[in-house]
Write a protein that holds these residues in place. Structure first.
Motif, PDB file in Angstrom:
ATOM      1  N   GLN A  66     105.457   0.329  74.850  1.00 59.13           N
ATOM      2  CA  GLN A  66     104.040   0.243  74.481  1.00 59.13           C
ATOM      3  C   GLN A  66     103.164   0.907  75.541  1.00 59.13           C
ATOM      4  N   TYR A  67     103.410   0.571  76.797  1.00 61.00           N
ATOM      5  CA  TYR A  67     102.617   1.144  77.883  1.00 61.00           C
ATOM      6  C   TYR A  67     102.818   2.650  77.989  1.00 61.00           C
ATOM      7  N   LEU A  68     104.072   3.103  77.969  1.00 61.66           N
ATOM      8  CA  LEU A  68     104.348   4.531  78.143  1.00 61.66           C
ATOM      9  C   LEU A  68     103.728   5.360  77.027  1.00 61.66           C
ATOM     10  N   GLU A  69     103.717   4.829  75.815  1.00 61.90           N
ATOM     11  CA  GLU A  69     103.099   5.556  74.712  1.00 61.90           C
ATOM     12  C   GLU A  69     101.584   5.662  74.901  1.00 61.90           C
ATOM     13  N   LYS A  70     100.973   4.609  75.453  1.00 60.79           N
ATOM     14  CA  LYS A  70      99.539   4.649  75.715  1.00 60.79           C
ATOM     15  C   LYS A  70      99.202   5.634  76.833  1.00 60.79           C
ATOM     16  N   VAL A  71      99.973   5.579  77.922  1.00 55.75           N
ATOM     17  CA  VAL A  71      99.614   6.363  79.097  1.00 55.75           C
ATOM     18  C   VAL A  71      99.943   7.840  78.933  1.00 55.75           C
ATOM     19  N   ARG A  72     100.966   8.167  78.100  1.00 56.12           N
ATOM     20  CA  ARG A  72     101.360   9.568  77.951  1.00 56.12           C
ATOM     21  C   ARG A  72     100.961  10.159  76.606  1.00 56.12           C
ATOM     22  N   GLY A  73     100.545   9.315  75.677  1.00 57.22           N
ATOM     23  CA  GLY A  73     100.081   9.815  74.391  1.00 57.22           C
ATOM     24  C   GLY A  73     101.167  10.364  73.495  1.00 57.22           C
ATOM     25  N   ARG A  74     102.394   9.903  73.661  1.00 47.88           N
ATOM     26  CA  ARG A  74     103.493  10.329  72.788  1.00 47.88           C
ATOM     27  C   ARG A  74     104.549   9.237  72.745  1.00 47.88           C
ATOM     28  N   PRO A  75     105.423   9.235  71.732  1.00 48.30           N
ATOM     29  CA  PRO A  75     106.444   8.181  71.627  1.00 48.30           C
ATOM     30  C   PRO A  75     107.357   8.144  72.849  1.00 48.30           C
ATOM     31  N   ALA A  76     107.812   6.930  73.178  1.00 43.12           N
ATOM     32  CA  ALA A  76     108.725   6.730  74.309  1.00 43.12           C
ATOM     33  C   ALA A  76     110.073   6.257  73.783  1.00 43.12           C
TER      34      ALA A  76
END
Length: 305
Positions: A66-76
């Protein structure tokens, strides 16, 4: 949503209910292996640890994604979560060396120290607002190694008890720098240390279950930040600096110090507005550094809940 949003009581924080996975016997064994055989061998173990927790901790994995998708703007994907957990394990492992004065093992770049040192010349003591971002131990170790500058941590009593037990397993001398909040003389002890020229740090991205939290925009969505650390800063009437020790991979860290607020000249009537401004500035700095070093954010729960 701005820092002037109406505050309110929050539901118990998710991170408080997560089971403790630390084991003192395993920690002491890891300390012995690391100090006896060196950092390279100790780091090999981290890959297995990171893989285990990525595979068998679904809540942490979901929070990481959830966090990585928010911070990088793409699926993790799984590999992104593994890299996230590995960065966390690496900073925990490096704590063993930093708290045993093995600074020679690391390359530590410092950014913004000039403003902090200049402030300390004008007035003794300053507050540092950190987060569960990178490694705070980099600062505490560097503080002990340079000109006798002392760094203490203010934290909630239960957290202080747990971290003291962990630090004692690594280096018993490290426990003296922990100041528990919630005791009758907590603020007096913090004030004394500030008057002696010490730096007093707080991690301002988590509170306790009944703490008042204020919604601030963070990575595109409102998240509840605790007001407690900023109330403490207002009561102690000291300049506040944002601080983070980002892990850059390998043996490299970068310490950042950035002026955040100055409560030393704030009157009682101005205190609420000053707190609002400081909280908004804190969330903005935190987001900036998360975007610069996304794998350094170590809140493995739904921060936006």
């Amino acid at each position: 949503m701005s820092g002037t949003a109406n505050p309110g009581k929050a539901a118990p924080n998710p991170w408080m209910g997560q089971a403790e996975r630390s084991n003192m016997a395993i920690l002491r064994l890891m300390v012995w292996i690391s100090l006896s055989f060196g950092r390279p061998l100790g780091r090999l173990v981290l890959y297995g640890i990171a893989a285990y927790f990525t595979l068998f901790s679904p809540k942490a994995r979901r929070a990481s994604r959830q966090y990585l998708e928010k911070v990088r703007g793409r699926p993790a994907g799984w590999s992104d979560c593994f890299r996230h957990v590995l960065a966390f394990a690496s900073t925990i492992h490096d704590r063993i060396y930093l708290l045993n004065d093995r600074f020679d093992l690391f390359e530590i770049e410092v950014v913004g120290a000039e403003a902090l040192l200049a402030q300390l010349e004008r007035q003794p003591g300053a507050l540092l607002m950190g987060a569960h971002l990178g490694s705070f131990e980099v600062l505490r170790a560097m503080g002990r190694s340079q000109a006798g500058l002392r760094v203490a941590m203010l934290m909630y009593e239960e957290n202080a008890r747990k971290i003291n037990a962990t630090l004692a397993a690594i280096n018993p001398k490290a426990t003296q720098d922990i100041l528990p909040l919630g005791q009758v003389d907590s603020m007096l002890k913090a004030q004394e240390m500030l008057d002696q020229g010490c730096l007093v740090g707080m991690l301002a991205d988590r509170g306790l279950g009944d703490d008042e939290r204020r919604p601030l925009d963070f990575l595109g969505s409102p998240a509840g930040f605790p007001t407690g650390p900023f109330r403490v800063a207002a009561l102690l009437r000291r300049p506040v600096f944002f601080m983070t020790g980002l892990y850059l991979g390998g043996n490299r860290y970068r310490l950042h110090f950035e002026p955040l607020a100055d409560f030393s000249q704030v009157s009682r009537s101005e205190r609420a507005a000053a707190m609002d401004g400081a909280m908004a500035a804190y969330a903005a700095r935190l987001e900036q550094h998360c975007r610069q070093a996304p794998y350094n954010w170590f809140n493995f729960f739904d921060f936006w809940q």
